[in-house]
Design an enzyme around this catalytic site. Structure first.
Site, PDB file in Angstrom:
ATOM      1  N   SER A  69      37.608  31.288  24.447  1.00  0.00           N
ATOM      2  CA  SER A  69      37.670  32.041  23.363  1.00  0.00           C
ATOM      3  C   SER A  69      37.884  31.411  22.154  1.00  0.00           C
ATOM      4  O   SER A  69      38.637  30.228  21.965  1.00  0.00           O
ATOM      5  CB  SER A  69      38.954  33.196  23.505  1.00  0.00           C
ATOM      6  OG  SER A  69      38.350  33.996  24.661  1.00  0.00           O
TER       7      SER A  69
HETATM    8  N1  SAH Z   1      40.521  32.498  29.171  1.00  0.00           N
HETATM    9  C1  SAH Z   1      39.563  31.478  29.136  1.00  0.00           C
HETATM   10  C2  SAH Z   1      38.085  32.049  28.942  1.00  0.00           C
HETATM   11  C3  SAH Z   1      37.846  33.184  29.575  1.00  0.00           C
HETATM   12  S1  SAH Z   1      35.926  33.363  29.922  1.00  0.00           S
HETATM   13  C4  SAH Z   1      39.945  30.175  28.623  1.00  0.00           C
HETATM   14  O1  SAH Z   1      40.877  30.021  28.080  1.00  0.00           O
HETATM   15  O2  SAH Z   1      39.220  29.126  28.848  1.00  0.00           O
HETATM   16  C5  SAH Z   1      36.196  34.522  30.999  1.00  0.00           C
HETATM   17  C6  SAH Z   1      36.300  34.269  32.373  1.00  0.00           C
HETATM   18  O3  SAH Z   1      36.616  35.291  33.219  1.00  0.00           O
HETATM   19  C7  SAH Z   1      35.231  33.413  32.807  1.00  0.00           C
HETATM   20  O4  SAH Z   1      35.870  32.207  33.371  1.00  0.00           O
HETATM   21  C8  SAH Z   1      34.784  34.246  34.120  1.00  0.00           C
HETATM   22  O5  SAH Z   1      34.371  33.639  35.229  1.00  0.00           O
HETATM   23  C9  SAH Z   1      35.987  34.993  34.635  1.00  0.00           C
HETATM   24  N2  SAH Z   1      35.887  36.423  34.978  1.00  0.00           N
HETATM   25  C10 SAH Z   1      34.812  37.287  35.008  1.00  0.00           C
HETATM   26  N3  SAH Z   1      35.098  38.367  35.914  1.00  0.00           N
HETATM   27  C11 SAH Z   1      36.304  37.995  36.491  1.00  0.00           C
HETATM   28  C12 SAH Z   1      37.028  38.872  37.361  1.00  0.00           C
HETATM   29  N4  SAH Z   1      36.800  39.892  37.858  1.00  0.00           N
HETATM   30  N5  SAH Z   1      38.166  38.121  38.105  1.00  0.00           N
HETATM   31  C13 SAH Z   1      38.579  36.831  37.600  1.00  0.00           C
HETATM   32  N6  SAH Z   1      37.968  36.019  36.777  1.00  0.00           N
HETATM   33  C14 SAH Z   1      36.657  36.661  36.335  1.00  0.00           C
END
Ligand code: SAH
Length: 221
Positions: A69
């Protein structure tokens, strides 16, 4: 700014500029949040070839079609949780581990759930290399159902967009407790702050946002 050869960059200066111009200037005032954003080395969580843009005012690719993000959104989400330092926090969507590292500086402990094993391994490596793994644990699981073994949580931070707030997350939130989550369609969402207090839920919209979709049983199928 993509400087290509990132080893010649003064990262601490870039980070200080980011905090002033992107975070403080937009109204984030919690001193602990500003300090955490000024200390966590974002460049260590951003893969090459994006590294030169680590402190740009935008989300960046971390592979697997996922993004880290925008720094301001990380700060906004962290600030609204009102963390004091003792809390147990759940992060759903650990990705690169950057946001979890920031939360780790603000809370007692963080459980960071990631559905993609490849990204969970990346996050673990990033957290260990930067010395942030002592109170941040990465778990591979479908975080749309929360993470029951460590529940309940003082705060929950969801970094992927949901069609609605998953019921298990509300159930795994302490009373009092706070949950921040982007809710909307696949392309545009509202960043919601949900507060649980004296058995009641209240919801406030913080901002319009764009997150990658939350997958799993309580996300987008
Ligand atoms: N917070 C992260 C960026 C998040 S991007 C950072 O600091 O880099 C969103 C993330 O959510 C992705 O890695 C994706 O694989 C994960 N994601 C999506 N659905 C999910 C779920 N049901 N459970 C856990 N992770 C999930």
């Amino acid at each position: 700014m993509n400087l290509g050869k990132s080893n010649s960059v003064d990262w601490a200066a870039e980070r200080a500029r980011m905090v002033e111009h992107q975070i403080r200037a937009r109204g984030i005032h919690d001193a602990r949040v500003l300090a955490a954003m000024a200390q966590v080395p974002r460049e260590e969580f951003v893969p090459e070839p994006q590294r030169g843009d680590s402190y740009a005012d935008e989300p960046l690719s971390i592979g697997c079609d996922q993004t880290i993000s925008q720094p301001y959104i990380v700060a906004l989400m962290a600030e609204c949780l009102g963390l004091k330092g003792h809390e147990t926090v759940l992060e759903v969507g650990c990705g690169s581990g950057y946001h979890a590292a920031v939360l780790g500086m603000l809370a007692g402990s963080v459980v960071a759930v990631e559905i993609l094993p490849e990204l969970a391994a990346l996050a673990e490596a990033n957290l260990a290399r930067t010395g942030r793994a002592s109170n941040v644990r990465v778990v591979v699981a479908d975080g749309s159902a929360g993470y029951l073994p460590s529940a309940p949580y003082d705060a929950i931070s969801v970094a992927a967009a949901a069609p609605s707030t998953p019921e298990p997350l509300l159930e795994q939130l302490k009373d009092p407790g706070r949950l921040v989550i982007p809710v909307g369609d696949r392309f545009e969402q509202d960043l919601l702050l949900v507060r649980k207090s004296a058995g009641q839920m209240s919801t406030r919209t913080l901002s319009g946002v764009r997150f990658v979709p939350l997958r799993g049983g309580h996300g987008w199928r």
